[in-house]
Enzyme design. Structure first.
Site, PDB file in Angstrom:
ATOM      1  N   ALA A  73       0.835  -1.205   0.000  1.00 21.15           N
ATOM      2  CA  ALA A  73       0.000   0.000   0.000  1.00 21.15           C
ATOM      3  C   ALA A  73       0.869   1.256   0.000  1.00 21.15           C
ATOM      4  O   ALA A  73       1.976   1.270   0.537  1.00 21.15           O
ATOM      5  CB  ALA A  73      -0.903  -0.012   1.226  1.00 21.15           C
ATOM      6  N   MET A 136       2.759  -1.629   4.068  1.00 19.79           N
ATOM      7  CA  MET A 136       3.053  -0.439   3.258  1.00 19.79           C
ATOM      8  C   MET A 136       4.229  -0.707   2.322  1.00 19.79           C
ATOM      9  O   MET A 136       5.258  -1.266   2.735  1.00 19.79           O
ATOM     10  CB  MET A 136       3.360   0.759   4.159  1.00 19.79           C
ATOM     11  CG  MET A 136       2.256   1.112   5.153  1.00 19.79           C
ATOM     12  SD  MET A 136       0.671   1.527   4.358  1.00 19.79           S
ATOM     13  CE  MET A 136       1.043   3.132   3.656  1.00 19.79           C
ATOM     14  N   CYS A 137       4.085  -0.277   1.095  1.00 25.98           N
ATOM     15  CA  CYS A 137       5.126  -0.465   0.080  1.00 25.98           C
ATOM     16  C   CYS A 137       6.471   0.086   0.531  1.00 25.98           C
ATOM     17  O   CYS A 137       7.510  -0.555   0.360  1.00 25.98           O
ATOM     18  CB  CYS A 137       4.678   0.228  -1.211  1.00 25.98           C
ATOM     19  SG  CYS A 137       5.919   0.319  -2.498  1.00 25.98           S
ATOM     20  N   PHE A 138       6.439   1.279   1.122  1.00 29.02           N
ATOM     21  CA  PHE A 138       7.705   1.923   1.490  1.00 29.02           C
ATOM     22  C   PHE A 138       8.368   1.269   2.704  1.00 29.02           C
ATOM     23  O   PHE A 138       9.506   1.572   3.023  1.00 29.02           O
ATOM     24  CB  PHE A 138       7.488   3.416   1.743  1.00 29.02           C
ATOM     25  CG  PHE A 138       7.393   4.206   0.462  1.00 29.02           C
ATOM     26  CD1 PHE A 138       8.520   4.731  -0.135  1.00 29.02           C
ATOM     27  CD2 PHE A 138       6.167   4.389  -0.167  1.00 29.02           C
ATOM     28  CE1 PHE A 138       8.453   5.436  -1.318  1.00 29.02           C
ATOM     29  CE2 PHE A 138       6.079   5.092  -1.355  1.00 29.02           C
ATOM     30  CZ  PHE A 138       7.216   5.615  -1.937  1.00 29.02           C
ATOM     31  N   LYS A 152      14.025   3.754   1.812  1.00 28.73           N
ATOM     32  CA  LYS A 152      13.342   3.670   0.518  1.00 28.73           C
ATOM     33  C   LYS A 152      12.589   4.978   0.248  1.00 28.73           C
ATOM     34  O   LYS A 152      11.900   5.489   1.130  1.00 28.73           O
ATOM     35  CB  LYS A 152      12.375   2.485   0.540  1.00 28.73           C
ATOM     36  CG  LYS A 152      11.598   2.254  -0.746  1.00 28.73           C
ATOM     37  CD  LYS A 152      10.835   0.929  -0.647  1.00 28.73           C
ATOM     38  CE  LYS A 152       9.884   0.721  -1.818  1.00 28.73           C
ATOM     39  NZ  LYS A 152       9.182  -0.569  -1.744  1.00 28.73           N
TER      40      LYS A 152
END
Lengths: 242, 132
Positions: A73, A136-138, A152
């Site tokens: 996300a 979460m993607c990050f 990131k």
């Protein structure tokens, strides 16, 4: 032969509309397309396969949509989103998925250097932004992700269907409460805006990626189709598909 | 050389006819494009329920690698009669044995028009061109 790309920009666009435009572009088009956009209101996008319950931040985000692309996300606030859509046979995307990430991320890293940011592929580095179980993607990096300052700062994901690819990316400009600990551009470029970042990428991509960009607008038909489809991406049935 | 006992599609699925049913899977080339040899890069595979009816070229499933979601398309029309339950829990099988243990679905086909599909030699030729 010149590699001609269609360039679209939608700043402060509605979240469902943003996803609907990319879906339309993934479906086809005379030219490959590069699109820059931001979100209004701020929104959280779930990855295509994520479970709602695996992303605690989804309950805290005001607006949530689901992307067609995979991965984790993303909180779309204080960032610039980009999408590339092209045939999988296009030189930028031909071959292994990993190679396409390297090509795009190398080009973006070259542009970020102009803003004083030394971004590089993560490789084997351990980064401080990796946090377990947030969805979460990050907070979950791979060796292909762009990192700087030990964290990131660019999240990206692809969808490949019908011989075409949609490549989503989010470049973080500032911090948000839902993604603590990640790297941002503003710590190096305090006045940076999404519009300025898009301008910088537009200026260098032709040379870095061998593309010629033609600024364009959605046709009235495309606009109407995307507006009609926007609801799907924020609908309960799609958000809770898993 | 890839197995010669089956046909291949441009989108890198293979079809192996077995009486009135056919096994469908994806090729080593497709797997390698997704994960470049890193088994751990494959994270999720969504396959259909048995009894689902498929048209030619209809998407029957989706596979997610660390960095991409890709569709799985059916080269034949028919009804899904069996799904490889091992795959969803053991995606690494696609890397180690895409040709036998790595089959995805078995369909009872209603059309068997394989003329449009490639044999192993033709597929090799297509793949070698894609790599250049």
């Amino acid at each position: 032969m010149t590699d001609r790309w269609r360039l679209l920009q939608h700043f402060e666009a509605e979240p469902g509309f943003n996803m609907a435009v990319d879906e339309h572009l993934l479906g086809g088009g005379q030219f490959p397309t590069l699109r820059f956009y931001t979100w209004k209101p701020d929104a959280l996008s779930l990855g295509y396969f994520q479970r709602w319950t695996d992303v605690p931040a989804a309950e805290k985000a005001g607006v949530v949509v689901r992307r067609l692309t995979g991965g984790g996300a993303i909180h779309h606030a204080e960032e610039l989103t980009f999408s590339f859509t092209a045939p999988v046979t296009h030189p930028l995307y031909r071959g292994p998925v990993r190679d396409s990430y390297e090509r795009v991320h190398d080009a973006i890293a070259a542009v970020l250097l102009e803003f004083g940011v030394h971004a590089e592929l993560r490789g084997d580095q351990v980064v401080r932004s990796d946090v377990a179980n947030t969805g979460m993607c990050f907070h979950k990096s791979t060796d292909l992700d762009l990192v700087w300052d030990g964290g990131k700062g660019l999240g990206s994901a692809q969808r490949r269907t019908g011989g075409r690819v949609l490549h989503h990316g989010s470049i973080k400009i500032g911090r948000t409460d839902l993604e603590p600990g990640i790297s941002t551009l503003r710590s190096h470029a305090s006045e940076l805006t999404p519009e300025n970042l898009a301008k910088g990428l537009r200026a260098r991509f032709p040379e870095l990626l061998g593309m010629e960009m033609e600024p364009d607008e959605l046709t009235p038909g495309e606009l109407a189709r995307a507006e009609a489809r926007a609801e799907h991406f924020r609908s309960s049935s799609f958000l809770h598909r898993r | 050389m890839r197995p010669e006992d089956r046909k291949y599609t441009k989108s890198h699925e293979w079809i192996k006819i077995d009486g009135d049913t056919a096994l469908i899977g994806i090729t080593d080339f497709a797997v390698n494009e997704l994960c470049s040899g890193n088994e751990g890069d494959l994270v999720y595979c969504d396959l259909p329920e048995p009894d689902r009816e498929l048209e030619i070229s209809e998407t029957f499933g989706e596979i997610e690698s660390v960095k991409s979601v890709s569709d799985l398309d059916s080269p034949l029309a028919g009804t899904v009669v069996e799904v490889n339950a091992l795959i969803e829990e053991h995606l690494e099988i696609l890397c180690t044995d895409p040709w036998d243990k790595g089959w995805l679905i078995r369909i009872k086909y209603t059309s068997k028009d394989l003329d449009e599909l490639m044999d192993a030699a033709e597929y090799e030729e297509m793949v070698s061109q894609e790599q250049h």
